[in-house]
Design a protein around this motif. Structure first.
Motif, PDB file in Angstrom:
ATOM      1  N   GLU A 186       8.952  -0.526 -16.092  1.00  0.00           N
ATOM      2  CA  GLU A 186       7.457  -1.010 -16.627  1.00  0.00           C
ATOM      3  C   GLU A 186       7.583  -2.314 -15.572  1.00  0.00           C
ATOM      4  OE1 GLU A 186       5.840   0.468 -18.388  1.00  0.00           O
ATOM      5  OE2 GLU A 186       7.479   2.096 -18.541  1.00  0.00           O
ATOM      6  N   ASP A 187       8.467  -2.953 -15.066  1.00  0.00           N
ATOM      7  CA  ASP A 187       8.087  -4.326 -14.540  1.00  0.00           C
ATOM      8  C   ASP A 187       7.883  -3.743 -13.010  1.00  0.00           C
ATOM      9  OD1 ASP A 187      10.828  -5.533 -13.318  1.00  0.00           O
ATOM     10  OD2 ASP A 187      11.303  -4.389 -14.725  1.00  0.00           O
ATOM     11  N   GLU A 188       7.623  -4.924 -13.139  1.00  0.00           N
ATOM     12  CA  GLU A 188       6.750  -4.939 -10.487  1.00  0.00           C
ATOM     13  C   GLU A 188       8.201  -5.054  -9.975  1.00  0.00           C
ATOM     14  OE1 GLU A 188       4.438  -3.432  -8.648  1.00  0.00           O
ATOM     15  OE2 GLU A 188       3.766  -3.780 -10.349  1.00  0.00           O
TER      16      GLU A 188
ATOM     17  N   SER B 157      11.573  -4.220 -10.590  1.00  0.00           N
ATOM     18  CA  SER B 157      12.609  -3.134 -10.671  1.00  0.00           C
ATOM     19  C   SER B 157      11.386  -2.014 -10.307  1.00  0.00           C
ATOM     20  CB  SER B 157      12.645  -2.500 -12.172  1.00  0.00           C
ATOM     21  OG  SER B 157      12.954  -4.102 -12.943  1.00  0.00           O
ATOM     22  N   LEU B 158      10.154  -2.207  -9.792  1.00  0.00           N
ATOM     23  CA  LEU B 158       9.906  -0.879  -9.851  1.00  0.00           C
ATOM     24  C   LEU B 158       9.772  -0.810  -7.860  1.00  0.00           C
ATOM     25  CD1 LEU B 158       6.489   0.053 -11.763  1.00  0.00           C
ATOM     26  CD2 LEU B 158       7.854   1.358 -10.960  1.00  0.00           C
ATOM     27  N   LYS B 159      10.311  -2.433  -8.229  1.00  0.00           N
ATOM     28  CA  LYS B 159       9.714  -2.369  -5.873  1.00  0.00           C
ATOM     29  C   LYS B 159      10.826  -1.645  -5.439  1.00  0.00           C
ATOM     30  CE  LYS B 159       6.145  -5.877  -5.668  1.00  0.00           C
ATOM     31  NZ  LYS B 159       5.715  -6.979  -4.990  1.00  0.00           N
ATOM     32  N   LYS B 160      12.527  -2.356  -6.291  1.00  0.00           N
ATOM     33  CA  LYS B 160      14.172  -2.276  -6.153  1.00  0.00           C
ATOM     34  C   LYS B 160      13.545  -0.163  -5.716  1.00  0.00           C
ATOM     35  CE  LYS B 160      15.640  -6.238  -8.112  1.00  0.00           C
ATOM     36  NZ  LYS B 160      16.326  -6.992  -9.253  1.00  0.00           N
ATOM     37  N   VAL B 161      13.029   0.099  -7.208  1.00  0.00           N
ATOM     38  CA  VAL B 161      13.703   1.472  -7.475  1.00  0.00           C
ATOM     39  C   VAL B 161      12.519   2.162  -5.848  1.00  0.00           C
ATOM     40  CG1 VAL B 161      12.699   3.878  -8.726  1.00  0.00           C
ATOM     41  CG2 VAL B 161      14.090   1.399  -9.716  1.00  0.00           C
ATOM     42  N   LYS B 162      11.293   1.589  -5.737  1.00  0.00           N
ATOM     43  CA  LYS B 162      11.011   2.270  -4.531  1.00  0.00           C
ATOM     44  C   LYS B 162      11.336   2.079  -3.049  1.00  0.00           C
ATOM     45  CE  LYS B 162       6.265   2.358  -2.267  1.00  0.00           C
ATOM     46  NZ  LYS B 162       7.103   3.709  -1.169  1.00  0.00           N
ATOM     47  N   LEU B 163      12.488   1.410  -3.033  1.00  0.00           N
ATOM     48  CA  LEU B 163      13.114   0.671  -1.856  1.00  0.00           C
ATOM     49  C   LEU B 163      14.304   1.506  -1.731  1.00  0.00           C
ATOM     50  CD1 LEU B 163      13.391  -3.138  -2.146  1.00  0.00           C
ATOM     51  CD2 LEU B 163      12.585  -1.727  -0.217  1.00  0.00           C
ATOM     52  N   LEU B 164      14.921   2.097  -2.496  1.00  0.00           N
ATOM     53  CA  LEU B 164      16.086   2.904  -2.846  1.00  0.00           C
ATOM     54  C   LEU B 164      15.469   4.248  -2.880  1.00  0.00           C
ATOM     55  CD1 LEU B 164      17.848   1.363  -5.573  1.00  0.00           C
ATOM     56  CD2 LEU B 164      18.350   1.455  -3.539  1.00  0.00           C
ATOM     57  N   THR B 165      14.210   4.581  -3.531  1.00  0.00           N
ATOM     58  CA  THR B 165      13.952   6.562  -3.392  1.00  0.00           C
ATOM     59  C   THR B 165      13.932   5.997  -2.196  1.00  0.00           C
ATOM     60  OG1 THR B 165      12.378   5.894  -3.893  1.00  0.00           O
ATOM     61  CG2 THR B 165      13.687   6.876  -5.751  1.00  0.00           C
ATOM     62  N   ASP B 166      12.654   5.508  -0.951  1.00  0.00           N
ATOM     63  CA  ASP B 166      12.804   5.828  -0.218  1.00  0.00           C
ATOM     64  C   ASP B 166      13.570   5.020   1.293  1.00  0.00           C
ATOM     65  OD1 ASP B 166       9.999   5.443  -0.254  1.00  0.00           O
ATOM     66  OD2 ASP B 166       9.023   3.322   0.159  1.00  0.00           O
ATOM     67  N   ALA B 167      14.988   4.848   0.992  1.00  0.00           N
ATOM     68  CA  ALA B 167      16.089   5.462   2.171  1.00  0.00           C
ATOM     69  C   ALA B 167      16.612   6.514   1.362  1.00  0.00           C
ATOM     70  CB  ALA B 167      16.715   4.332   1.235  1.00  0.00           C
ATOM     71  N   LEU B 168      16.232   7.488   0.291  1.00  0.00           N
ATOM     72  CA  LEU B 168      17.119   8.046  -0.276  1.00  0.00           C
ATOM     73  C   LEU B 168      16.231   9.323   0.597  1.00  0.00           C
ATOM     74  CD1 LEU B 168      18.249   7.958  -3.649  1.00  0.00           C
ATOM     75  CD2 LEU B 168      20.028   8.295  -1.183  1.00  0.00           C
ATOM     76  N   MET B 169      14.874   9.391   0.769  1.00  0.00           N
ATOM     77  CA  MET B 169      14.496  10.296   1.498  1.00  0.00           C
ATOM     78  C   MET B 169      14.916  10.756   3.007  1.00  0.00           C
ATOM     79  SD  MET B 169      12.045  10.847  -0.801  1.00  0.00           S
ATOM     80  CE  MET B 169      11.533  12.146  -0.150  1.00  0.00           C
ATOM     81  N   PRO B 170      15.472  10.365   3.938  1.00  0.00           N
ATOM     82  CA  PRO B 170      16.279  11.677   4.793  1.00  0.00           C
ATOM     83  C   PRO B 170      16.864  12.667   4.611  1.00  0.00           C
ATOM     84  CG  PRO B 170      15.640   9.051   5.451  1.00  0.00           C
ATOM     85  CD  PRO B 170      15.344   9.298   3.445  1.00  0.00           C
TER      86      PRO B 170
END
Length: 83
Positions: free
Chosen positions: A13-15, A17-30
């Motif tokens: 919910e918090d901003e 943590s959302l940023k951390k998740v986005k960074l990690l999912t972006d790193a996994l996208m390839p």
């Protein structure tokens, strides 16, 4: 042979943590081969979280699921070759 892993993430919910998740999912996208936000788990979570949802339905569904798992396990045992 390729190996695959399924990852399910509960979005925070918090901003920060959302940023951390986005960074990690972006790193996994390839490496991603598929993404879904409209899967059975998400839909079920939304149904169970609905104000009008009767919790007894979930209890009954889990009870039936356990019975199904037991039945499948018994079928596996019955189909094992006898030596």
């Amino acid at each position: 042979m390729d190996r695959y892993t399924t990852l399910v993430i509960r979005m925070p919910e918090d901003e920060a943590s959302l940023k951390k998740v986005k960074l990690l999912t972006d790193a996994l996208m390839p490496f991603a081969t598929g993404i879904s936000t409209e899967d059975e788990m998400t839909i079920l979570e939304k149904i169970e979280g609905h104000d009008n949802f009767d919790p007894n339905i979930a209890k009954d569904a889990r009870k039936q699921t356990l019975a199904l798992h037991k039945q499948l396990e018994n079928n596996k045992q019955d189909n094992k070759p006898r030596t």
